[in-house]
Write a protein that holds these residues in place. Sequence first.
Motif, PDB file in Angstrom:
ATOM      1  N   LYS A 122     -51.158   3.834  11.138  1.00 11.71           N
ATOM      2  CA  LYS A 122     -52.039   4.833  11.818  1.00 11.71           C
ATOM      3  C   LYS A 122     -51.485   6.351  11.778  1.00 11.71           C
ATOM      4  O   LYS A 122     -50.165   6.468  12.113  1.00 11.71           O
ATOM      5  CB  LYS A 122     -52.119   4.408  13.283  1.00 11.71           C
ATOM      6  N   LYS A 123     -52.272   7.181  11.511  1.00  7.71           N
ATOM      7  CA  LYS A 123     -51.541   8.596  11.394  1.00  7.71           C
ATOM      8  C   LYS A 123     -51.633   9.447  12.650  1.00  7.71           C
ATOM      9  O   LYS A 123     -52.565  10.207  12.867  1.00  7.71           O
ATOM     10  CB  LYS A 123     -52.788   9.267  10.176  1.00  7.71           C
ATOM     11  N   HIS A 124     -50.478   9.137  13.279  1.00  9.15           N
ATOM     12  CA  HIS A 124     -50.198   9.560  14.539  1.00  9.15           C
ATOM     13  C   HIS A 124     -48.663  10.203  14.432  1.00  9.15           C
ATOM     14  O   HIS A 124     -47.952   9.565  13.836  1.00  9.15           O
ATOM     15  CB  HIS A 124     -50.308   8.634  15.903  1.00  9.15           C
ATOM     16  N   GLY A 125     -48.354  11.241  15.346  1.00  9.13           N
ATOM     17  CA  GLY A 125     -46.961  11.595  15.404  1.00  9.13           C
ATOM     18  C   GLY A 125     -46.709  12.132  14.099  1.00  9.13           C
ATOM     19  O   GLY A 125     -47.175  12.907  13.384  1.00  9.13           O
ATOM     20  N   GLY A 126     -45.282  11.708  13.783  1.00  7.70           N
ATOM     21  CA  GLY A 126     -44.696  12.414  12.284  1.00  7.70           C
ATOM     22  C   GLY A 126     -45.344  11.795  11.129  1.00  7.70           C
ATOM     23  O   GLY A 126     -45.416  12.754  10.092  1.00  7.70           O
ATOM     24  N   LEU A 127     -46.132  10.789  11.060  1.00  6.50           N
ATOM     25  CA  LEU A 127     -47.003  10.089   9.980  1.00  6.50           C
ATOM     26  C   LEU A 127     -48.184  11.217   9.568  1.00  6.50           C
ATOM     27  O   LEU A 127     -48.540  11.290   8.320  1.00  6.50           O
ATOM     28  CB  LEU A 127     -47.243   8.691  10.214  1.00  6.50           C
ATOM     29  N   TRP A 128     -48.649  11.727  10.753  1.00  6.30           N
ATOM     30  CA  TRP A 128     -49.732  12.689  10.529  1.00  6.30           C
ATOM     31  C   TRP A 128     -49.217  13.966   9.663  1.00  6.30           C
ATOM     32  O   TRP A 128     -49.788  14.493   8.962  1.00  6.30           O
ATOM     33  CB  TRP A 128     -50.383  13.113  12.014  1.00  6.30           C
ATOM     34  N   TRP A 129     -47.978  14.570  10.189  1.00  3.64           N
ATOM     35  CA  TRP A 129     -47.699  15.782   9.561  1.00  3.64           C
ATOM     36  C   TRP A 129     -47.223  15.309   8.173  1.00  3.64           C
ATOM     37  O   TRP A 129     -47.540  16.122   7.100  1.00  3.64           O
ATOM     38  CB  TRP A 129     -46.334  16.211  10.421  1.00  3.64           C
ATOM     39  N   THR A 130     -46.677  14.344   7.775  1.00  7.50           N
ATOM     40  CA  THR A 130     -46.411  13.782   6.528  1.00  7.50           C
ATOM     41  C   THR A 130     -47.589  13.625   5.598  1.00  7.50           C
ATOM     42  O   THR A 130     -47.383  14.186   4.380  1.00  7.50           O
ATOM     43  CB  THR A 130     -45.712  12.364   6.623  1.00  7.50           C
ATOM     44  N   TYR A 131     -48.517  12.911   6.084  1.00  6.07           N
ATOM     45  CA  TYR A 131     -49.705  13.006   5.366  1.00  6.07           C
ATOM     46  C   TYR A 131     -50.440  14.391   5.089  1.00  6.07           C
ATOM     47  O   TYR A 131     -50.858  14.616   3.956  1.00  6.07           O
ATOM     48  CB  TYR A 131     -50.940  11.924   6.315  1.00  6.07           C
ATOM     49  N   LEU A 132     -50.603  15.141   6.146  1.00  8.82           N
ATOM     50  CA  LEU A 132     -50.816  16.512   5.799  1.00  8.82           C
ATOM     51  C   LEU A 132     -50.161  17.460   4.733  1.00  8.82           C
ATOM     52  O   LEU A 132     -50.555  17.771   3.946  1.00  8.82           O
ATOM     53  CB  LEU A 132     -50.917  17.456   7.438  1.00  8.82           C
ATOM     54  N   PHE A 133     -48.759  17.195   4.762  1.00  6.76           N
ATOM     55  CA  PHE A 133     -47.797  17.753   3.855  1.00  6.76           C
ATOM     56  C   PHE A 133     -48.216  17.351   2.522  1.00  6.76           C
ATOM     57  O   PHE A 133     -48.180  18.214   1.488  1.00  6.76           O
ATOM     58  CB  PHE A 133     -46.634  17.555   4.420  1.00  6.76           C
ATOM     59  N   SER A 134     -48.529  16.057   2.338  1.00  8.44           N
ATOM     60  CA  SER A 134     -48.663  15.592   0.988  1.00  8.44           C
ATOM     61  C   SER A 134     -49.835  16.123   0.748  1.00  8.44           C
ATOM     62  O   SER A 134     -50.094  16.450  -0.746  1.00  8.44           O
ATOM     63  CB  SER A 134     -48.841  14.323   1.190  1.00  8.44           C
ATOM     64  N   LEU A 135     -51.091  16.451   1.389  1.00  5.16           N
ATOM     65  CA  LEU A 135     -52.317  16.975   1.015  1.00  5.16           C
ATOM     66  C   LEU A 135     -51.972  18.252   0.309  1.00  5.16           C
ATOM     67  O   LEU A 135     -52.864  18.902  -0.555  1.00  5.16           O
ATOM     68  CB  LEU A 135     -53.173  16.927   1.925  1.00  5.16           C
ATOM     69  N   ILE A 136     -51.399  19.025   1.300  1.00  2.24           N
ATOM     70  CA  ILE A 136     -50.933  20.580   0.977  1.00  2.24           C
ATOM     71  C   ILE A 136     -50.180  20.515  -0.213  1.00  2.24           C
ATOM     72  O   ILE A 136     -50.601  21.595  -1.117  1.00  2.24           O
ATOM     73  CB  ILE A 136     -50.330  21.018   2.004  1.00  2.24           C
ATOM     74  N   PHE A 137     -49.130  19.772  -0.648  1.00  2.00           N
ATOM     75  CA  PHE A 137     -48.583  19.796  -1.821  1.00  2.00           C
ATOM     76  C   PHE A 137     -49.381  19.301  -3.107  1.00  2.00           C
ATOM     77  O   PHE A 137     -49.345  19.814  -4.090  1.00  2.00           O
ATOM     78  CB  PHE A 137     -47.455  18.460  -1.765  1.00  2.00           C
TER      79      PHE A 137
END
Length: 271
Positions: A122-137
């Motif tokens: 589930k995309k909460h906490g640090g995983l949410w930021w990891t997922y967002l960073f991957s999209l920006i990359f």
Amino acid sequence: MDWKTFQALLSGVNKYSTAFGRIWLSVVFVFRVLVYVVAAERVWRDEQKDFDCNTKQPGCTNVCYDHFFPISNIRLWALQLIFVTCPSLLVILHVAYREERERKHRLKHGDQCAKLYDNTGKKHGGLWWTYLFSLIFKLIIEFLFLYLLHTLWYGFGMPRLVQCTNVAPCPNTVDCYIARPTEKKVLTYFMVGASAVCIVLTICEICYLIFHRILRGRSKNRPPGGHSPASSTSQASTCHRHHKLLVEAGELELDPGSDKPCASAPSMTPI
């Protein structure tokens, strides 16, 4: 390139993606990977061999080809597909880290204690930021490769004739003819269009993640409406009994002057 491994990677990312991410994954696999493997590789297979110039000067044809095509379209697309899918590895590695952390927590405190994560994917906490960073990359990579493709070949078109001027060892101006220019132009436009669709989907997914995060934050700020703390109390008592058993077995020591064990419950902050 091992396309079976590439397909397995994309399939593993699918279960951690949003609806926009799953559509993006389908577009990448069907309209980019399959087109690359089935059509594009065959069209650009012998491009240097079929690059004809109206000169017999030794080395002139090779120099002209290198001058106009410093890197082949097909190799640039292969690099683009690799770099675009690499950020998804960050999400998979973060989920694997959560699962390992949850496993160690269960081994240390038993199955009756509260879980660190309700759902490791589930995309909460640090995983949410990891997922967002991957999209920006992904977005940066898509724009960068489109810029390179447009700059290296002076646009997305494919001319029939190129003129090699003042390039040693070619004498004067040499006319060179590209093999299958129309077919290469059509495939280039198709790949650029598929890349543009992926960019739009990535932007939509970023907006969806941020909007969903804002809504969840606003709902958390609202006062709770009569929720009973029975479940949390039950979990706390279960963990307390588990710690008592560990103290009786001699695995935990008691703090001097207190009946509480030295080992405290692990932090429940998601990472």
